[in-house]
Design an enzyme around this catalytic site. Structure first.
Site, short mmCIF file in Angstrom:
data_model
loop_
_atom_site.label_atom_id
_atom_site.label_comp_id
_atom_site.label_asym_id
_atom_site.label_seq_id
_atom_site.Cartn_x
_atom_site.Cartn_y
_atom_site.Cartn_z
N TYR A 81 0.77 -1.24 0.00
CA TYR A 81 0.00 0.00 0.00
C TYR A 81 0.81 1.29 0.00
O TYR A 81 0.24 2.36 -0.23
CB TYR A 81 -0.97 0.01 1.19
CG TYR A 81 -2.15 -0.88 0.94
CD1 TYR A 81 -3.26 -0.41 0.27
CD2 TYR A 81 -2.13 -2.21 1.34
CE1 TYR A 81 -4.33 -1.24 0.00
CE2 TYR A 81 -3.20 -3.05 1.08
CZ TYR A 81 -4.30 -2.55 0.42
OH TYR A 81 -5.36 -3.37 0.14
N GLY A 90 2.85 4.07 -1.54
CA GLY A 90 3.00 4.52 -2.92
C GLY A 90 1.62 4.59 -3.56
O GLY A 90 0.60 4.60 -2.87
N TYR A 91 1.59 4.63 -4.86
CA TYR A 91 0.33 4.78 -5.57
C TYR A 91 -0.48 3.48 -5.56
O TYR A 91 0.03 2.42 -5.86
CB TYR A 91 0.59 5.21 -7.02
CG TYR A 91 -0.66 5.46 -7.80
CD1 TYR A 91 -1.40 6.62 -7.59
CD2 TYR A 91 -1.14 4.54 -8.70
CE1 TYR A 91 -2.56 6.86 -8.29
CE2 TYR A 91 -2.30 4.76 -9.41
CZ TYR A 91 -3.01 5.93 -9.20
OH TYR A 91 -4.17 6.15 -9.89
N GLY A 92 -1.75 3.60 -5.19
CA GLY A 92 -2.64 2.44 -5.22
C GLY A 92 -2.40 1.47 -4.08
O GLY A 92 -1.83 1.81 -3.06
N HIS A 126 -3.78 5.18 5.82
CA HIS A 126 -3.70 6.51 5.21
C HIS A 126 -4.51 6.56 3.92
O HIS A 126 -5.24 7.54 3.68
CB HIS A 126 -2.23 6.87 4.95
CG HIS A 126 -2.03 8.26 4.45
ND1 HIS A 126 -1.67 8.52 3.14
CD2 HIS A 126 -2.15 9.46 5.07
CE1 HIS A 126 -1.57 9.83 2.99
NE2 HIS A 126 -1.85 10.43 4.15
N ASP A 127 -4.40 5.53 3.09
CA ASP A 127 -5.19 5.48 1.85
C ASP A 127 -6.68 5.56 2.15
O ASP A 127 -7.43 6.30 1.50
CB ASP A 127 -4.91 4.19 1.07
CG ASP A 127 -3.55 4.17 0.39
OD1 ASP A 127 -2.83 5.19 0.45
OD2 ASP A 127 -3.20 3.12 -0.18
N ASP A 140 -2.67 12.82 7.47
CA ASP A 140 -1.23 12.86 7.24
C ASP A 140 -0.44 12.79 8.54
O ASP A 140 0.58 12.10 8.61
CB ASP A 140 -0.85 14.13 6.46
CG ASP A 140 -1.32 14.10 5.01
OD1 ASP A 140 -1.82 13.05 4.55
OD2 ASP A 140 -1.17 15.14 4.34
#
Length: 137
Positions: free
Chosen positions: A45, A47-49, A65-66, A111
């Site tokens: 998880y 990084g991107y996606g 966080h995502d 964040d």
């Protein structure tokens, strides 16, 4: 033509508005000792996606966080990737300062929580750039 050039020169002196992701990078460095680049491509998880089950505690920080950003996106007019916020860093402490803007405060809290989580979670070098097809089921 001269007027256009002069106006463009004046506009060149206006600093760009920082984006939220830049603020998040700075928060990560405030809370811990690793640079934000240490987390790119970590686990399933970071990084991107992302997909599957987080591989460890640090990857769970990214997963959380995502999902926090997904919740922020449900606030009308709130885009967590570009919305900026006000915070204070007194290394390693982070304080979110927005009180009247619910979107900014929500994203700052996302964040802040992630940066603190990153700083406290063990970092396993074996979980960098893992194969999503085999490790992220």
């Amino acid at each position: 033509l001269v007027a256009v050039c002069v106006s463009l020169l004046g506009a060149a002196n206006i600093p760009p508005q920082p984006l939220n992701l830049k603020q998040f990078k700075n928060m990560i460095q405030c809370a811990g000792t690793r640079t934000w680049t240490s987390y790119i491509g970590y686990g399933c998880y970071c990084g991107y996606g992302g997909s599957g089950t987080p591989v460890d505690e640090l990857d769970r920080c990214c997963y959380t966080h995502d999902h926090c950003y997904n919740k922020a996106a449900n606030i009308p007019g709130c885009n967590p990737l570009i919305k900026t916020y006000s915070y204070t860093c007194t290394k390693p402490n982070i304080t979110c300062n927005d009180t009247s803007d619910s979107c900014a405060r929500f994203i700052c809290d996302c964040d802040r929580t992630a940066a603190i989580c990153f700083a406290s979670a063990p970092y396993n070098i074996n979980n960098i750039m893992i194969s999503a097809s085999t490790s992220c089921q």
